[in-house]
Design an enzyme around this catalytic site. Structure first.
Site, short mmCIF file in Angstrom:
data_model
loop_
_atom_site.label_atom_id
_atom_site.label_comp_id
_atom_site.label_asym_id
_atom_site.label_seq_id
_atom_site.Cartn_x
_atom_site.Cartn_y
_atom_site.Cartn_z
N MET A 49 -18.26 -48.69 25.24
CA MET A 49 -17.44 -49.71 25.90
C MET A 49 -16.78 -49.10 27.15
SD MET A 49 -15.98 -52.22 22.97
CE MET A 49 -14.60 -51.23 22.47
N GLY A 50 -17.33 -47.99 27.64
CA GLY A 50 -16.80 -47.38 28.87
C GLY A 50 -15.55 -46.56 28.62
N HIS A 104 -18.09 -39.22 24.42
CA HIS A 104 -19.26 -40.01 24.81
C HIS A 104 -20.32 -39.12 25.47
CE1 HIS A 104 -15.99 -43.21 25.19
NE2 HIS A 104 -16.86 -43.81 24.40
O1 PAF Z 1 -18.20 -47.77 19.30
C1 PAF Z 1 -18.12 -48.54 20.29
O2 PAF Z 1 -17.75 -48.13 21.39
C2 PAF Z 1 -18.47 -50.00 20.12
O3 PAF Z 1 -18.11 -50.48 18.87
C3 PAF Z 1 -19.97 -50.30 20.40
C4 PAF Z 1 -20.87 -49.62 19.39
C5 PAF Z 1 -20.33 -49.85 21.81
C6 PAF Z 1 -20.23 -51.80 20.30
O4 PAF Z 1 -19.47 -52.52 21.22
#
Ligand code: PAF
Length: 284
Positions: free
Chosen positions: A25-26, A32
């Protein structure tokens, strides 16, 4: 790095490829980026999505204020070796109200996070199903990497992939931590300096719950529920509002018992510190 805004653009870029995909989700942080590095050797094209998914937020939650840091995210992904960034607008992913949804098994999805965030896993499963269709719909499937920090989410996605026979290998990425042990999360950015210092107490309390579990519960000197209550009281005394701190079986997230073997359990916690809700877990 190619930036695809729409589903047709993405599908054109990925036709005939074997993508390794990291959905986000950025507001990207080292956690990440370590998933992206883990994904790179697992396919011939590394794809990251950035989409803040309205469906997984409750009305009182932080959808509107969720940090959107497009320029920084794009630069980080470029540097991390991402090949394709999929950043659909809301109207691309949800051109009409999303009335068809994926409802995960309530035995798994209504526990823990699902109890405190009703509908959360329906929102997650629905968007992940749709993202998988976008990323893998023009090829024979591939790999998707999800962080272990969102432990229950990872289990829901694995069950969805299994039960729908989706052509996706789900790989778990380890939780990245700050030097003091705090699990990295986009929501850590909401913490003020004092809260940031305190925040590591969640993982310390889970550690101590796990350390005390086998000697006390397996030996029959304490009930698991009492130990969990003590862990929540520890956090409460430090000013937290815990939703749950609990020991569960890794296989199905059902409550652990004295008979469960060490090595098959996970301690999970979610608690609010000021306005910020943090989660963490520890397998043991
Ligand atoms: O873990 C996340 O950031 C969110 O739940 C995902 C998997 C991108 C779904 O919106």
């Amino acid at each position: 790095m190619l930036i695809a805004r729409s589903i047709p653009e993405l599908r054109a870029a990925l036709a005939g490829r074997r993508p390794a995909f990291v959905p986000t989700m950025g507001n990207l942080h080292e956690g990440h980026l370590s998933l992206v590095r883990q994904a790179r050797p697992l396919g011939d094209t590394t794809v990251v999505s950035i989409f803040v998914n309205r469906l997984q937020f409750l009305p009182h939650e932080d959808f509107d204020s969720y940090p959107r840091t497009w320029d920084a995210d794009r630069a980080k992904l470029q540097a991390a070796g991402c090949d394709v960034l999929f950043a659909p607008r809301e109207t691309d992913l949800y051109p009409e109200p999303q009335t068809f949804k994926v409802h995960p098994d309530p035995h798994l999805a209504d526990l823990l996070e699902g109890q405190f965030r009703p509908g959360f896993f329906t929102g997650v499963a629905t968007v992940v199903m749709k993202l998988f269709s976008c990323v893998f719909g023009a090829n024979g499937g591939g790999t998707a990497v999800f962080g272990r920090k969102d432990y229950q989410q990872l289990m829901v996605i694995r069950q969805m992939v299994r039960q729908f026979a989706l052509p996706v290998d789900v790989v778990a990425g380890d939780t990245s931590r700050a030097p003091d042990g705090l699990a990295l999360s986009s929501r850590n950015g909401y913490l003020n300096p004092q809260e940031r210092q305190e925040a590591v107490a969640l993982s310390h309390t889970l550690r101590s719950l796990a350390d005390r579990w086998a000697p006390a519960v397996a030996a029959g000197t304490l009930r698991g529920a009492d130990l969990e209550q003590q862990a929540m009281d520890t956090l409460r005394a430090r000013g937290w509002l815990p939703d749950y701190l609990t020991v569960r079986r890794r296989a199905d997230l059902q409550p652990a018992t004295a008979q469960d073997a060490p090595g098959s359990l996970v301690a999970l916690g979610a608690a609010r510190l000021g306005a910020t809700r943090l989660i963490d877990n520890l397998e043991f």
